[in-house]
Design a protein around this motif. Structure first.
Motif, PDB file in Angstrom:
ATOM      1  N   GLY A   1      -4.485   6.250   7.150  1.00 46.81           N
ATOM      2  CA  GLY A   1      -4.554   7.642   6.746  1.00 46.81           C
ATOM      3  C   GLY A   1      -3.581   7.980   5.635  1.00 46.81           C
ATOM      4  O   GLY A   1      -3.339   7.175   4.745  1.00 46.81           O
ATOM      5  N   PRO A   2      -3.000   9.185   5.692  1.00 49.01           N
ATOM      6  CA  PRO A   2      -2.100   9.637   4.620  1.00 49.01           C
ATOM      7  C   PRO A   2      -0.914   8.693   4.421  1.00 49.01           C
ATOM      8  O   PRO A   2      -0.425   8.542   3.300  1.00 49.01           O
ATOM      9  N   TYR A   3      -0.474   8.035   5.507  1.00 50.48           N
ATOM     10  CA  TYR A   3       0.686   7.141   5.363  1.00 50.48           C
ATOM     11  C   TYR A   3       0.322   5.908   4.531  1.00 50.48           C
ATOM     12  O   TYR A   3       1.108   5.454   3.703  1.00 50.48           O
ATOM     13  N   LEU A   4      -0.889   5.403   4.753  1.00 52.83           N
ATOM     14  CA  LEU A   4      -1.361   4.291   3.928  1.00 52.83           C
ATOM     15  C   LEU A   4      -1.505   4.742   2.477  1.00 52.83           C
ATOM     16  O   LEU A   4      -1.147   4.009   1.541  1.00 52.83           O
ATOM     17  N   ALA A   5      -1.996   5.986   2.315  1.00 51.67           N
ATOM     18  CA  ALA A   5      -2.119   6.517   0.952  1.00 51.67           C
ATOM     19  C   ALA A   5      -0.752   6.547   0.287  1.00 51.67           C
ATOM     20  O   ALA A   5      -0.610   6.171  -0.881  1.00 51.67           O
ATOM     21  N   LEU A   6       0.279   6.967   1.040  1.00 48.20           N
ATOM     22  CA  LEU A   6       1.625   7.015   0.472  1.00 48.20           C
ATOM     23  C   LEU A   6       2.096   5.619   0.075  1.00 48.20           C
ATOM     24  O   LEU A   6       2.706   5.443  -0.981  1.00 48.20           O
ATOM     25  N   LEU A   7       1.825   4.641   0.931  1.00 52.00           N
ATOM     26  CA  LEU A   7       2.261   3.273   0.605  1.00 52.00           C
ATOM     27  C   LEU A   7       1.551   2.762  -0.639  1.00 52.00           C
ATOM     28  O   LEU A   7       2.154   2.135  -1.504  1.00 52.00           O
ATOM     29  N   LYS A   8       0.257   3.030  -0.715  1.00 52.33           N
ATOM     30  CA  LYS A   8      -0.494   2.562  -1.889  1.00 52.33           C
ATOM     31  C   LYS A   8       0.008   3.260  -3.152  1.00 52.33           C
ATOM     32  O   LYS A   8       0.205   2.642  -4.194  1.00 52.33           O
ATOM     33  N   TRP A   9       0.213   4.575  -3.017  1.00 56.40           N
ATOM     34  CA  TRP A   9       0.737   5.342  -4.142  1.00 56.40           C
ATOM     35  C   TRP A   9       2.118   4.785  -4.516  1.00 56.40           C
ATOM     36  O   TRP A   9       2.453   4.657  -5.697  1.00 56.40           O
ATOM     37  N   GLY A  10       2.901   4.455  -3.497  1.00 54.22           N
ATOM     38  CA  GLY A  10       4.236   3.907  -3.734  1.00 54.22           C
ATOM     39  C   GLY A  10       4.180   2.639  -4.555  1.00 54.22           C
ATOM     40  O   GLY A  10       4.966   2.470  -5.488  1.00 54.22           O
ATOM     41  N   SER A  11       3.206   1.746  -4.239  1.00 52.04           N
ATOM     42  CA  SER A  11       3.205   0.509  -5.026  1.00 52.04           C
ATOM     43  C   SER A  11       2.703   0.786  -6.442  1.00 52.04           C
ATOM     44  O   SER A  11       3.131   0.111  -7.381  1.00 52.04           O
ATOM     45  N   MET A  12       1.822   1.797  -6.616  1.00 48.65           N
ATOM     46  CA  MET A  12       1.441   2.178  -7.990  1.00 48.65           C
ATOM     47  C   MET A  12       2.652   2.752  -8.728  1.00 48.65           C
ATOM     48  O   MET A  12       2.873   2.458  -9.914  1.00 48.65           O
ATOM     49  N   LEU A  13       3.455   3.564  -8.020  1.00 49.73           N
ATOM     50  CA  LEU A  13       4.645   4.155  -8.647  1.00 49.73           C
ATOM     51  C   LEU A  13       5.616   3.063  -9.071  1.00 49.73           C
ATOM     52  O   LEU A  13       6.181   3.100 -10.164  1.00 49.73           O
ATOM     53  N   LYS A  14       5.789   2.071  -8.185  1.00 49.48           N
ATOM     54  CA  LYS A  14       6.716   0.998  -8.488  1.00 49.48           C
ATOM     55  C   LYS A  14       6.276   0.268  -9.755  1.00 49.48           C
ATOM     56  O   LYS A  14       7.079  -0.001 -10.655  1.00 49.48           O
ATOM     57  N   GLN A  15       4.952  -0.010  -9.829  1.00 44.47           N
ATOM     58  CA  GLN A  15       4.435  -0.693 -10.999  1.00 44.47           C
ATOM     59  C   GLN A  15       4.676   0.134 -12.255  1.00 44.47           C
ATOM     60  O   GLN A  15       5.153  -0.374 -13.273  1.00 44.47           O
TER      61      GLN A  15
END
Lengths: 320, 227
Positions: free
Chosen positions: A224-238
């Motif tokens: 859910g939203p937590y997975l979305a945050l993690l995915k967004w996080g790895s995009m942010l890191k990149q």
């Protein structure tokens, strides 16, 4: 149309550019990658749709997981969103909050984000999530010396380790661009970034094959939203790593030197273009080299280490 | 830090640094034909460096030297080497005994040669030989290259790598000569280049003789007293 923007607004815009631009850069890379493989590929905006879809879904936690499991994605994203305050994203002059931390400060925030995700993975008891975070921690320990030597090079070049100072030094003359220390440090950093964004040498960055799965495995138990945050996080890191590479090391041009609206908007466009250009290069490299076996990663890290160490050596003899 | 070097000095230093990296590349490279290719690239860079120095210091002799060196080291030597390597009559075939001739794992080999390169760097650096005409850094890189080439010859236990290590050692010495004594008369430089060609032929004969006796290029076979 060229009113001067207040400094806090520019500072906020730095964060927003990275936060909202990151999925677009990921989308561009995915499209380029698909084209390289002869597929049509998803539309460029697909990552936004994915994130929106995940946000509407239900969130579950494994039984026995504590509140930290759910807090970790939030902490990680908060850490990632703090870094754009510290690095030159839009302006060539330092913004007030930009002096909160130096390159090491940014590095600590990146490690903090990775650390909380690893702890959350430990909470789950799932073998895959633990395998992913254990690998991520092991390999980041191997690439850490490279990052340190890159920081040493920057410190020797500028006398400080503020990212703004290096960008200004690189802009100051052509001699600064072509000096071996700068070229070697940039190349070493690029190799680390290829590794950190899960491109080379062992991962297929979206793959779920156990042999080369690092980054993807860590979020297996989130939903859910937590997975979305993690995915967004790895995009942010990149996006953050690409920004550091292009705005601090390779091409620190195109940044706004005034507070005018026009130049800040231009800087936003320039940043996205630069990040996409780096992304295209990364995608081409990713798709034209074979992946190594997992334990060959030390060879890759030793090559990056060689570049970084030579960068420091050349400076010690003066004039490098 | 000290002042920023000019664009020419910076370019010369950067080219020298890339040459050193290629030396490390030869150390890691598993296949002899890739090593030869890297050697050709390294030799091409030394010609580029000669052109840069010629343009910077206005030495027209060096253009001729660059062309001659390119013709010999980029074209002739790799060609002769490839011909002389046994098993390379069929171009795609790799001579036996070269791949896997590492005595250390590649990562440890790189770390060990980094230490060697550091010794070369700081040994030359402490001599304070640099001047306005000779960038200290390029000279130190040349010394590091010589040491890494020695490392290559020690770490790899096959005759092909050892020959290539020797030739690239000569590249390191050419680099030092170019940096320290760019104005050397052309006739000397030419003589050195043809010396190299003789060495290539001699090494090629030795490689073939060893291959004829041991059916492999690995020097591990030489430790036995009786064949």
């Amino acid at each position: 149309m060229s009113a001067a923007l207040p400094i806090p607004v520019i500072q906020l815009l730095q964060v927003l550019t990275v936060a909202l631009g990151a999925p677009a850069v990921t989308g561009v890379i995915a499209t380029v990658e698909a084209r390289l493989q002869g597929r049509r590929g998803p539309r460029v905006l697909q990552p936004y749709y994915d994130l929106a879809k995940l946000c509407r879904k239900e969130a579950l936690a494994p039984s026995g997981a504590t509140a930290f499991f759910l807090a970790a994605p939030l902490i990680a994203v908060a850490a990632y969103l703090t870094i754009p305050l510290l690095i030159p994203v839009l302006t060539s002059y330092g913004l007030p909050l930009g002096y909160m931390g130096d390159i090491l400060g940014g590095g600590f925030l990146l490690s903090l984000a990775s650390f909380v995700v690893a702890v959350a993975a430990l909470e789950t008891g799932s073998p895959y999530a633990q395998l992913g975070s254990s690998r991520a921690k092991t390999f980041s320990a191997i690439t850490e010396p490279v990052v340190l030597f890159v920081v040493f090079t920057v410190a020797l070049l500028t006398g400080t380790d503020l990212p703004y100072a290096l960008a200004a030094t690189v802009r100051s003359s052509a001699g600064q661009v072509i000096r071996p220390a700068h070229l070697l440090a940039s190349a070493a950093l690029f190799m680390v970034i290829l590794h950190e964004t899960g491109r080379i040498p062992v991962e297929t960055h979206t793959g779920t094959n156990e042999f080369g799965m690092i980054e993807e495995a860590r979020s297996f138990e989130h939903s859910g939203p937590y997975l979305a945050l993690l995915k967004w996080g790895s995009m942010l890191k990149q996006m953050i790593l690409f920004t550091i590479l292009s705005d601090v090391f390779l091409v620190p041009w195109g940044l706004a030197s005034t507070q005018r609206l026009g130049s800040v908007l231009l800087a936003i466009v320039a940043l996205l273009a630069k990040a996409c250009a780096v992304g295209v290069v990364v995608a081409v490299i990713d798709n034209s080299f074979a992946k190594l076996r997992l334990f060959k990663i030390t060879e890759y890290a030793s090559a990056a280490f060689l570049l970084a160490v030579l960068g420091v050596f050349t400076l010690y003899l003066g004039g490098g | 830090m000290t002042g920023v070097p000019g664009v020419y000095t910076g370019a010369a230093n950067a080219i020298a640094a890339v040459m050193l990296l290629l030396e490390f590349g030869m150390l890691r490279q598993a296949l002899a034909r890739d090593q030869v290719r890297l050697y050709a690239v390294q030799s091409a860079l030394i010609s580029v460096l000669a052109v840069v120095i010629a343009a910077d210091r206005n030495l027209p002799d060096l253009y001729a030297l660059a062309a001659l060196s390119a013709a010999l080291k980029v074209v002739a030597v790799p060609l002769v080497l490839r011909r002389l390597l046994p098993g390379s009559v069929v171009v795609s075939e790799e001579p036996p005994g070269v791949a896997g001739s590492h005595t250390l794992s590649p990562a440890s080999a790189v770390l060990a040669t980094i230490a060697l390169a550091a010794f070369g760097f700081f040994a030359v650096g402490s001599l304070h030989m640099g001047g306005p005409g000779a960038p200290a850094l390029a000279l130190a890189i040349a010394a590091a290259m010589v040491f890494v080439a020695f490392g290559l010859m020690i770490i790899r236990k096959d005759v092909a790598s050892q020959a290539i290590g020797f030739f690239s050692l000569e590249n390191g010495i050419s680099l030092a000569a170019l940096v320290v004594a760019a104005g050397l008369p052309l006739i000397f430089e030419t003589a050195f280049l043809f010396d190299l060609l003789v060495a290539v032929v001699v090494f090629g004969m030795l490689i073939r003789a060893h291959h004829g006796r041991a059916d492999s290029l690995s020097t591990a076979d030489l430790t036995r007293l009786r064949g």
